[in-house]
Design a protein around this motif. Structure first.
Motif, PDB file in Angstrom:
ATOM      1  N   VAL A   1       0.858  -1.183   0.000  1.00  0.00           N
ATOM      2  CA  VAL A   1       0.000   0.000   0.000  1.00  0.00           C
ATOM      3  C   VAL A   1       0.897   1.237   0.000  1.00  0.00           C
ATOM      4  O   VAL A   1       1.660   1.447   0.937  1.00  0.00           O
ATOM      5  N   PRO A   2       0.838   2.083  -1.046  1.00  0.00           N
ATOM      6  CA  PRO A   2       1.707   3.265  -1.057  1.00  0.00           C
ATOM      7  C   PRO A   2       1.265   4.284  -0.014  1.00  0.00           C
ATOM      8  O   PRO A   2       0.081   4.545   0.134  1.00  0.00           O
ATOM      9  N   GLY A   3       2.253   4.833   0.694  1.00  0.00           N
ATOM     10  CA  GLY A   3       1.945   5.773   1.768  1.00  0.00           C
ATOM     11  C   GLY A   3       1.726   7.191   1.273  1.00  0.00           C
ATOM     12  O   GLY A   3       1.043   7.970   1.908  1.00  0.00           O
ATOM     13  N   ASP A   4       2.322   7.549   0.142  1.00  0.00           N
ATOM     14  CA  ASP A   4       2.125   8.888  -0.406  1.00  0.00           C
ATOM     15  C   ASP A   4       2.325   8.835  -1.920  1.00  0.00           C
ATOM     16  O   ASP A   4       2.487   7.742  -2.488  1.00  0.00           O
ATOM     17  N   VAL A   5       2.291  10.018  -2.548  1.00  0.00           N
ATOM     18  CA  VAL A   5       2.338  10.033  -4.014  1.00  0.00           C
ATOM     19  C   VAL A   5       3.663   9.462  -4.529  1.00  0.00           C
ATOM     20  O   VAL A   5       3.685   8.701  -5.500  1.00  0.00           O
ATOM     21  N   ILE A   6       4.767   9.816  -3.854  1.00  0.00           N
ATOM     22  CA  ILE A   6       6.066   9.358  -4.373  1.00  0.00           C
ATOM     23  C   ILE A   6       6.166   7.831  -4.267  1.00  0.00           C
ATOM     24  O   ILE A   6       6.630   7.174  -5.202  1.00  0.00           O
ATOM     25  N   THR A   7       5.717   7.277  -3.159  1.00  0.00           N
ATOM     26  CA  THR A   7       5.769   5.810  -3.068  1.00  0.00           C
ATOM     27  C   THR A   7       4.770   5.170  -4.042  1.00  0.00           C
ATOM     28  O   THR A   7       4.969   4.042  -4.471  1.00  0.00           O
ATOM     29  N   ALA A   8       3.729   5.933  -4.393  1.00  0.00           N
ATOM     30  CA  ALA A   8       2.800   5.428  -5.425  1.00  0.00           C
ATOM     31  C   ALA A   8       3.526   5.319  -6.767  1.00  0.00           C
ATOM     32  O   ALA A   8       3.305   4.382  -7.533  1.00  0.00           O
TER      33      ALA A   8
END
Lengths: 501, 163
Positions: free
Chosen positions: A323-330
């Motif tokens: 599960v990505p925590g924010d946009v960059i990890t997305a």
């Protein structure tokens, strides 16, 4: 496999010059990207992504992680020197960084920002190494109902805290979920919103949507207002940060790092709230609280520790739960997918070499950040002088090449342009784009887990409440909604009073 | 546009989208097998749920807009030359559309060169010579990387082909 075996497996994939070169280049690109006013760490990561397609998975992912780490620190350079945060997370750094620059102590502020960033980065990376494996082994017992409630919780918190209104965040997330339904149905394989076009059968390309949402609106905004003011850079001054400054701020740095780790490991909160919380805690507890806001070096240390403490921790939910925590990890999850890797608990079993390779790379990135950051501080003048009105057309052209390169498909370029206009309208209406993108990524997973749960239970919805894990996620989801609504009401009540005052 | 007006637009837009989805787009453009026994497992269930929730969010936005301050403070920074700014938006949309149409005929490199130059002059660059140089060099450098390093088949077009 023992811990030592895992480390050795990791070393076999990163123990080569390409991996470290990619990391170093990544940190450099990130620092420059974060430092250019008008760019951001997010845009830097998004624009670097297409260059990783032809690389080995670990090399490409390390390049992106380097950009991420560098970008978060790079954002503090314009925040201190020209009062323009390079990333939203650097906003708290302005509070004391810019007054220091006005006093001729910009070099000292930037030095402390770098030292605090590197320390927080190390703390954050160590937490990632300690907790990600533990969380992944716990998540192995998750079934579809548990994943459904986890994703629902993540989306709720992302929608709630990304902008200034829960409803705008919810609208953004719903639009993202709706867009994710385009393509063939997951169970029956029938067409959904394909409008007879074969290009839409596989759904919209994730990279096209992400670059469209985060890079193209900046191009359009520049076209709307080409002469948006950029401040004048201050000189670095003669003072440099000393070890005594670092020792004096050490408690605030460690506290800020831990705040960053805690908030970063919760999907959706991100670096900006962490930086502000770390700053306010430092001000509350400092011996020099009366100097905060007037150019206190401890204030810079606290805010930078808060925002960099998040960088490693956001990878905990990404690697352990997928599960990505924010946009960059997305965006980084997109890089994993492009290379045929699926982050989540199973990755700790199937790709342990890559996981530990990443851990090693992350630790090394803190060292790279220290050296590259020191050079970047002195070279900022040249970065700030890049004319924005040449940078923006360059970004447009890079977006066209990058998006085309994903599938060799011009249709994706069209999707990117269309999403760019959607993103621009959202920007004008102050609807946050982060919930849209994360919902778009998690949408198929949410629907898939929901339908699998229904298939398992013969369509009995009580399966979504089947055990303590689902109860926990339902409870925190409800608490989050109530807390956000209460905070919204309080803010609107306070506003008229403030306006009258 | 102040905050209240913006929220009114968003609320109305969300409700309109919801109705459009429920009454036209979903029934026409989502196919479902006739033998689906349970409505929850149907391919239609998720889109209808999302459309319904979008409508509810739109109503929420309309209902809560009265809580926002009634002042005229604009939501975005005001701009001096609004009519010209709108014209520039139309031009950038035309550049994007033109890029899509030209890419398969002219090739990506030449299209990107035109795109770069047109955008740079649209935002009134103060470095016209540098803009022209960058408009030539950047697309060529990107072509060299993607075509020869990453192995991407960059569209070449029908006019001039690059090695």
């Amino acid at each position: 496999m023992s811990f030592l075996d895992s480390i050795l497996a990791g070393l076999t994939v990163v123990g080569n010059i390409e991996a470290f070169l990619a990391l170093g280049i990544g940190v450099t690109i990130g620092v420059i990207g974060g430092a250019i006013p008008g760019m951001s760490a997010t845009m830097a990561v998004a624009l670097t992504l297409p260059f990783t397609f032809s690389m080995q998975p670990i090399t490409g992912i390390l390049l992106l992680l380097g950009v991420y780490k560098g970008g978060i620190f790079g954002g503090s350079i314009p925040a201190i020197l020209i009062k323009t945060p390079g990333t939203p997370a650097s906003s708290a750094t302005i509070l004391d960084g810019y007054p220091m620059a006005e006093k001729g102590e910009a070099g000292r502020a930037l030095g402390m920002a770098l030292w605090a960033s590197c320390t927080a980065d190390v703390v954050s990376n160590l937490s990632l190494i300690l907790f990600a494996g533990w969380l992944a082994s716990f998540a192995l017992s998750f079934g579809p109902p548990e994943f459904f409630t986890l994703i629902l919780f993540s989306l709720t918190i992302i929608a709630g805290v990304s902008g200034d209104s829960l409803l705008k965040g919810a609208l953004s997330a719903l639009l993202g979920l709706m867009l994710a339904t385009i393509g063939l149905d997951l169970v029956y394989g029938t067409n959904r919103f394909t409008f007879g076009d074969p290009n839409l059968m596989g759904g919209l390309n994730f990279i096209a949507v992400l670059i469209g949402l985060f890079a193209i609106p900046e191009v359009i905004a520049m076209v709307w207002h080409p002469t948006a003011h950029v401040g004048k850079a201050r000189s670095l001054g003669k003072n440099w940060v000393s070890f005594a400054d670092y020792r004096r701020s050490f408690r605030s740095i460690i506290r800020g790092s831990l705040i960053g780790v805690f908030l970063g490991s919760i999907p959706g909160i991100g670096a900006a709230p962490s930086a502000f919380l770390s700053y306010s805690e430092a001000r509350r507890r400092s011996k020099y609280k009366e100097n905060f806001g007037k150019g206190e070096v401890e204030g810079v240390a606290a805010s930078e520790a808060g925002n960099n403490g998040v960088a490693g921790a956001t990878l905990i939910p990404l690697l352990a739960l997928g599960v990505p925590g924010d946009v960059i990890t997305a965006i980084i999850i997109g890089a994993f997918m492009i290379h045929g890797l699926q982050p989540g608990p199973m990755m700790f079993i199937l790709n342990v070499d890559i996981i530990y390779g990443l851990f090693i790379g992350l630790i090394v990135s803190s060292v790279f950040l220290f050296f590259i950051g020191s050079v970047a501080i002195k070279g900022f003048k040249y970065v700030a002088d890049v004319p924005r009105r040449l940078l923006v057309p360059g970004v447009l052209v890079l977006c066209i090449y990058g998006v085309f390169a994903v599938n060799n498909n011009i249709f994706d370029v069209g999707v990117m342009f269309a999403m760019g206009w959607v993103g621009y309208v959202m920007m004008r209406y102050q609807v946050p784009a982060a919930p849209f993108l994360i919902a778009f990524i998690l949408g198929p997973l949410l629907e898939d887990n929901f339908r699998q749960s229904m298939l398992m239970s013969g369509s009995d919805p009580s399966i979504l409440l089947r055990g303590p894990i689902t109860w926990f996620f339902w409870t925190v989801t409800v608490i989050t909604i109530v807390a956000i609504i209460r905070a919204g009401f309080r803010a609107t009540r306070r506003k008229p009073v403030a306006d009258k005052g | 546009m102040n905050a209240r007006r913006a929220q009114l637009h968003l609320g109305v837009g969300a409700c309109a989208l919801s109705l459009l989805m429920i009454f036209w787009i979903i029934p026409v453009y989502v196919s479902s097998p006739s033998n689906v026994g349970n409505v929850i497992l149907s391919p239609l269930f998720w889109p209808y749920t999302l459309a319904g929730l979008t409508g509810l969010t739109g109503l929420g936005l309309l209902a809560t807009r009265v809580l926002l301050p009634a002042d005229d403070a604009p939501l975005n920074d005001p701009i001096d030359d609004a009519p010209q700014a709108w014209l520039r938006l139309v031009v950038i949309a035309a550049i994007m559309l033109g890029a899509m149409l030209l890419m398969s005929r002219l090739g990506m490199v030449w299209t990107a060169m035109l795109c770069f130059a047109a955008t740079a002059f649209l935002v009134r660059t103060r470095h016209p010579k540098a803009a022209v140089v960058c408009a030539i060099v950047i697309p060529l450098a990107l072509y060299a990387f993607f075509a020869h390093v990453a192995g991407v088949a960059i569209p070449q077009g029908e006019v001039i082909r690059l090695p």
